[in-house]
Design a protein around this motif. Structure first.
Motif, PDB file in Angstrom:
ATOM      1  N   PHE A 224      20.632  25.757 -45.921  1.00 35.49           N
ATOM      2  CA  PHE A 224      20.570  26.388 -44.723  1.00 35.49           C
ATOM      3  C   PHE A 224      19.411  25.414 -43.942  1.00 35.49           C
ATOM      4  O   PHE A 224      19.772  25.186 -42.685  1.00 35.49           O
ATOM      5  N   THR A 225      18.601  24.823 -44.628  1.00 34.40           N
ATOM      6  CA  THR A 225      17.798  23.802 -43.788  1.00 34.40           C
ATOM      7  C   THR A 225      18.685  22.633 -43.316  1.00 34.40           C
ATOM      8  O   THR A 225      18.357  21.896 -42.428  1.00 34.40           O
ATOM      9  N   ARG A 226      19.517  22.244 -44.110  1.00 31.42           N
ATOM     10  CA  ARG A 226      20.522  20.957 -43.734  1.00 31.42           C
ATOM     11  C   ARG A 226      21.611  21.431 -42.678  1.00 31.42           C
ATOM     12  O   ARG A 226      21.504  20.774 -41.670  1.00 31.42           O
ATOM     13  N   ARG A 227      21.879  22.797 -42.874  1.00 33.11           N
ATOM     14  CA  ARG A 227      22.805  23.350 -41.723  1.00 33.11           C
ATOM     15  C   ARG A 227      22.098  23.621 -40.248  1.00 33.11           C
ATOM     16  O   ARG A 227      22.568  23.235 -39.300  1.00 33.11           O
ATOM     17  N   PHE A 228      20.969  24.105 -40.407  1.00 30.06           N
ATOM     18  CA  PHE A 228      20.106  24.417 -39.150  1.00 30.06           C
ATOM     19  C   PHE A 228      19.308  23.602 -38.591  1.00 30.06           C
ATOM     20  O   PHE A 228      19.207  23.536 -37.491  1.00 30.06           O
ATOM     21  N   PHE A 229      18.733  22.655 -39.526  1.00 28.12           N
ATOM     22  CA  PHE A 229      17.534  21.857 -39.009  1.00 28.12           C
ATOM     23  C   PHE A 229      17.607  20.405 -39.318  1.00 28.12           C
ATOM     24  O   PHE A 229      16.960  19.468 -38.775  1.00 28.12           O
ATOM     25  N   ASP A 230      18.939  20.080 -39.888  1.00 21.34           N
ATOM     26  CA  ASP A 230      19.264  18.669 -40.332  1.00 21.34           C
ATOM     27  C   ASP A 230      18.196  17.763 -41.092  1.00 21.34           C
ATOM     28  O   ASP A 230      17.720  16.817 -40.662  1.00 21.34           O
ATOM     29  N   ARG A 231      17.705  18.710 -41.734  1.00 22.69           N
ATOM     30  CA  ARG A 231      16.641  18.166 -42.710  1.00 22.69           C
ATOM     31  C   ARG A 231      16.983  18.257 -44.397  1.00 22.69           C
ATOM     32  O   ARG A 231      17.517  19.334 -44.443  1.00 22.69           O
ATOM     33  N   PRO A 232      16.675  17.658 -45.203  1.00 27.45           N
ATOM     34  CA  PRO A 232      17.111  17.766 -46.622  1.00 27.45           C
ATOM     35  C   PRO A 232      16.556  19.180 -47.353  1.00 27.45           C
ATOM     36  O   PRO A 232      17.177  19.807 -48.078  1.00 27.45           O
ATOM     37  N   PHE A 233      15.317  19.362 -46.900  1.00 24.23           N
ATOM     38  CA  PHE A 233      14.445  20.534 -47.389  1.00 24.23           C
ATOM     39  C   PHE A 233      13.567  21.094 -46.413  1.00 24.23           C
ATOM     40  O   PHE A 233      13.045  20.584 -45.523  1.00 24.23           O
ATOM     41  N   ASP A 234      12.931  22.188 -46.798  1.00 26.16           N
ATOM     42  CA  ASP A 234      12.079  23.131 -46.064  1.00 26.16           C
ATOM     43  C   ASP A 234      10.529  22.395 -46.394  1.00 26.16           C
ATOM     44  O   ASP A 234       9.909  23.065 -47.270  1.00 26.16           O
ATOM     45  N   ALA A 235      10.081  21.375 -45.938  1.00 29.17           N
ATOM     46  CA  ALA A 235       8.713  20.564 -46.274  1.00 29.17           C
ATOM     47  C   ALA A 235       7.808  21.615 -46.056  1.00 29.17           C
ATOM     48  O   ALA A 235       7.506  22.042 -44.996  1.00 29.17           O
ATOM     49  N   GLY A 236       7.172  21.863 -47.283  1.00 26.07           N
ATOM     50  CA  GLY A 236       5.770  22.756 -47.127  1.00 26.07           C
ATOM     51  C   GLY A 236       6.168  24.088 -46.681  1.00 26.07           C
ATOM     52  O   GLY A 236       5.322  24.947 -46.640  1.00 26.07           O
ATOM     53  N   GLY A 237       7.557  24.304 -46.920  1.00 24.65           N
ATOM     54  CA  GLY A 237       7.803  25.975 -46.637  1.00 24.65           C
ATOM     55  C   GLY A 237       7.398  26.170 -45.028  1.00 24.65           C
ATOM     56  O   GLY A 237       7.427  27.386 -44.560  1.00 24.65           O
ATOM     57  N   ARG A 238       7.422  25.185 -44.205  1.00 28.44           N
ATOM     58  CA  ARG A 238       6.863  25.362 -42.800  1.00 28.44           C
ATOM     59  C   ARG A 238       8.104  26.168 -41.970  1.00 28.44           C
ATOM     60  O   ARG A 238       7.551  27.101 -41.191  1.00 28.44           O
ATOM     61  N   LEU A 289      20.454  37.006 -37.280  1.00 28.07           N
ATOM     62  CA  LEU A 289      19.374  36.629 -37.630  1.00 28.07           C
ATOM     63  C   LEU A 289      18.836  35.101 -37.347  1.00 28.07           C
ATOM     64  O   LEU A 289      19.839  34.376 -36.903  1.00 28.07           O
ATOM     65  N   THR A 290      17.909  35.084 -36.543  1.00 28.56           N
ATOM     66  CA  THR A 290      17.277  33.715 -36.280  1.00 28.56           C
ATOM     67  C   THR A 290      17.373  32.941 -37.544  1.00 28.56           C
ATOM     68  O   THR A 290      17.210  33.229 -38.586  1.00 28.56           O
ATOM     69  N   PRO A 291      17.457  31.449 -37.373  1.00 33.42           N
ATOM     70  CA  PRO A 291      17.582  30.533 -38.441  1.00 33.42           C
ATOM     71  C   PRO A 291      16.136  30.642 -39.417  1.00 33.42           C
ATOM     72  O   PRO A 291      16.250  30.682 -40.568  1.00 33.42           O
ATOM     73  N   GLU A 292      14.887  30.814 -38.430  1.00 32.95           N
ATOM     74  CA  GLU A 292      13.840  30.957 -39.165  1.00 32.95           C
ATOM     75  C   GLU A 292      13.675  32.136 -39.995  1.00 32.95           C
ATOM     76  O   GLU A 292      12.982  32.117 -41.234  1.00 32.95           O
ATOM     77  N   ASP A 293      14.181  33.354 -39.473  1.00 34.30           N
ATOM     78  CA  ASP A 293      14.288  34.425 -40.088  1.00 34.30           C
ATOM     79  C   ASP A 293      15.009  34.677 -41.431  1.00 34.30           C
ATOM     80  O   ASP A 293      14.932  34.969 -42.566  1.00 34.30           O
ATOM     81  N   LEU A 294      16.041  33.797 -41.570  1.00 38.54           N
ATOM     82  CA  LEU A 294      17.259  33.550 -42.597  1.00 38.54           C
ATOM     83  C   LEU A 294      16.375  32.850 -43.588  1.00 38.54           C
ATOM     84  O   LEU A 294      16.617  32.931 -44.867  1.00 38.54           O
ATOM     85  N   MET A 295      15.769  31.799 -43.179  1.00 37.89           N
ATOM     86  CA  MET A 295      15.140  30.907 -43.953  1.00 37.89           C
ATOM     87  C   MET A 295      13.936  31.683 -44.774  1.00 37.89           C
ATOM     88  O   MET A 295      13.646  31.617 -46.051  1.00 37.89           O
ATOM     89  N   ALA A 296      13.180  32.402 -44.185  1.00 38.84           N
ATOM     90  CA  ALA A 296      12.218  33.274 -44.522  1.00 38.84           C
ATOM     91  C   ALA A 296      12.639  34.078 -45.636  1.00 38.84           C
ATOM     92  O   ALA A 296      12.242  34.511 -46.760  1.00 38.84           O
ATOM     93  N   THR A 297      13.716  34.702 -45.513  1.00 42.79           N
ATOM     94  CA  THR A 297      14.417  35.675 -46.337  1.00 42.79           C
ATOM     95  C   THR A 297      15.081  35.070 -47.564  1.00 42.79           C
ATOM     96  O   THR A 297      14.894  35.347 -48.674  1.00 42.79           O
ATOM     97  N   LEU A 298      15.666  34.021 -47.538  1.00 41.01           N
ATOM     98  CA  LEU A 298      15.989  33.254 -48.639  1.00 41.01           C
ATOM     99  C   LEU A 298      15.096  32.686 -49.398  1.00 41.01           C
ATOM    100  O   LEU A 298      15.204  32.688 -50.916  1.00 41.01           O
ATOM    101  N   THR A 299      13.926  32.144 -48.944  1.00 42.07           N
ATOM    102  CA  THR A 299      12.702  31.892 -49.562  1.00 42.07           C
ATOM    103  C   THR A 299      12.291  33.175 -50.563  1.00 42.07           C
ATOM    104  O   THR A 299      11.810  33.340 -51.748  1.00 42.07           O
TER     105      THR A 299
END
Length: 398
Positions: A224-238, A289-299
């Protein structure tokens, strides 16, 4: 005797072997290349890491792998071509590393190649009665051997399945040989795409050692980091740190039967996929859900399922030391959640034990190759998930 067989026989008798371990996991970020000096075998194994490097996968290579990765329907011509192509690419990555390290192929005894997993199908997931557990790693060992000029052991997971296992996690064998410590219960937690841990009892009883997958590590976070933020991973969980956990979605994500199944068990991105999350969002009415909330939930999903699996393995009144490795160890939101949920455990990383956490999986395959060549005397019994078995198919370079 064939000269290559003679050479193989002689290196098996040496007091020390120089082995390169190769590992590329389901995150597909690159190839981990670890050159190890290994003495002894079994419980007397001693490992020194001489060089380590992660060679990044190009975007083109990732794209080609994703055409077949974790898909039930694929172009079989493409899979056939990838098997040889990736073997050659991995071989060239090894030779490039050796050049950067100022070494030649003649200074390395063996390459231990895990290959690139493209599909993992334990019987508990495919549920087809007449078929056994199955898994597939590509990157042919013969191509690695010919490209590098070094004897190569590969395709480790098939023997594990043939002996009744699920082909994963294989870390249990190397973990036991190099990380066990008398008087200390250890849990070796590796957080790659899928998270798994090995239990190492303080009494050093090989018959009590076990390993299991716990569910997602980074696979959904990365997807989902790739899908919503075009990055390979959530660096530092930011990204996750900027969102809020949605408890309704989290509850549905945790309802899959995998989490209630007894250990040991294995899984992969075939189950924990984009579709898995989409369906959970539909069921929990959280599609907005916002992408940020989805990322928080998946983590948090990864953190809670990891912690719950570990807690189920712990015995009341005993102390446990958890040692982290894998890409997830660099995500403080993920590791912070695990620490919060396991307040009675002592935490560290495998760096403290002499093996960098990022290199651990590649090192463990070097240890498996060493055991196949010079060991094979340690009995783990015939328990499900940890059969006593020697793994790795031999490919000669000539």
């Amino acid at each position: 005797m064939n000269s290559q067989v003679q050479h193989f026989y002689e290196l098996a008798q040496r007091p020390e072997r120089r082995i390169i371990g190769l590992m590329s996991g389901t995150s597909m970020d690159g190839l981990d290349v670890a050159l190890c000096r290994i003495k002894g075998s079994g419980g007397r194994t001693e490992v020194a890491l001489s060089h380590f490097e992660t060679v990044p996968y190009t975007d083109d290579l990732k794209a080609e792998i994703r055409k077949v990765f974790a898909k039930k329907e694929i172009d079989f011509l493409h899979l056939c071509l990838l098997n040889a192509w990736i073997g050659q690419i991995h071989g060239r990555m090894v030779t490039d590393c050796l050049e950067r390290w100022g070494l030649t192929a003649s200074e390395v005894d063996l390459v231990a190649s895990h290959g690139q997993t493209v599909f993992h199908a334990p019987k508990s997931q495919h549920r087809l009665d007449k078929f056994p557990n199955a898994t597939l790693q590509i990157g042919d060992g013969d191509h690695v051997a010919v490209t590098t000029g070094i004897i190569t052991l590969s395709d480790f997971r098939q023997k594990h399945i043939a002996k009744g296992g699920e082909g994963a996690p294989l870390a249990v064998y190397g973990d036991y040989f190099i990380f066990s410590k008398s008087g200390q219960n250890r849990l070796m937690l590796n957080m790659g795409g899928i998270a798994n841990f090995t239990y190492l009892p303080g009494d050093l009883d090989a018959g009590a050692v076990f390993t299991t997958d716990t569910g997602p590590g980074n696979t959904l976070i990365d997807a989902f980091t790739r899908r919503f933020f075009d990055r390979p991973f959530d660096a530092g969980g930011r990204i996750a740190a900027g969102g809020k956990v949605n408890r309704d979605l989290l509850r549905i994500l945790k309802k899959d039967p995998f989490f209630q199944a007894p250990v040991p068990k294995t899984t992969g991105p075939e189950l924990f996929s984009l579709d898995y999350v989409r369906l959970a969002q539909q069921r929990s009415k959280t599609t907005s859900l916002t992408p940020e909330d989805l990322m928080a939930t998946l983590t948090r999903f990864s953190a809670e399922t990891i912690a719950e699996a570990i807690r189920a393995a712990m015995k009341p009144g005993e102390e446990y030391h958890v040692y982290l490795s894998g890409g997830g160890m660099h995500n403080p939101v993920l590791t912070g959640g695990i620490r919060e949920l396991l307040p009675g455990c002592t935490f560290g990383t495998t760096d403290e034990l002499g093996i960098p956490g990022d290199a651990k999986e590649a090192v463990l395959f070097a240890v498996l190759a060493n055991e196949a060549v010079a060991g094979g005397t340690t009995s783990f019994g015939d328990r499900q998930g940890v059969p006593t078995v020697s793994m790795g198919k031999v490919s000669f370079p000539e």
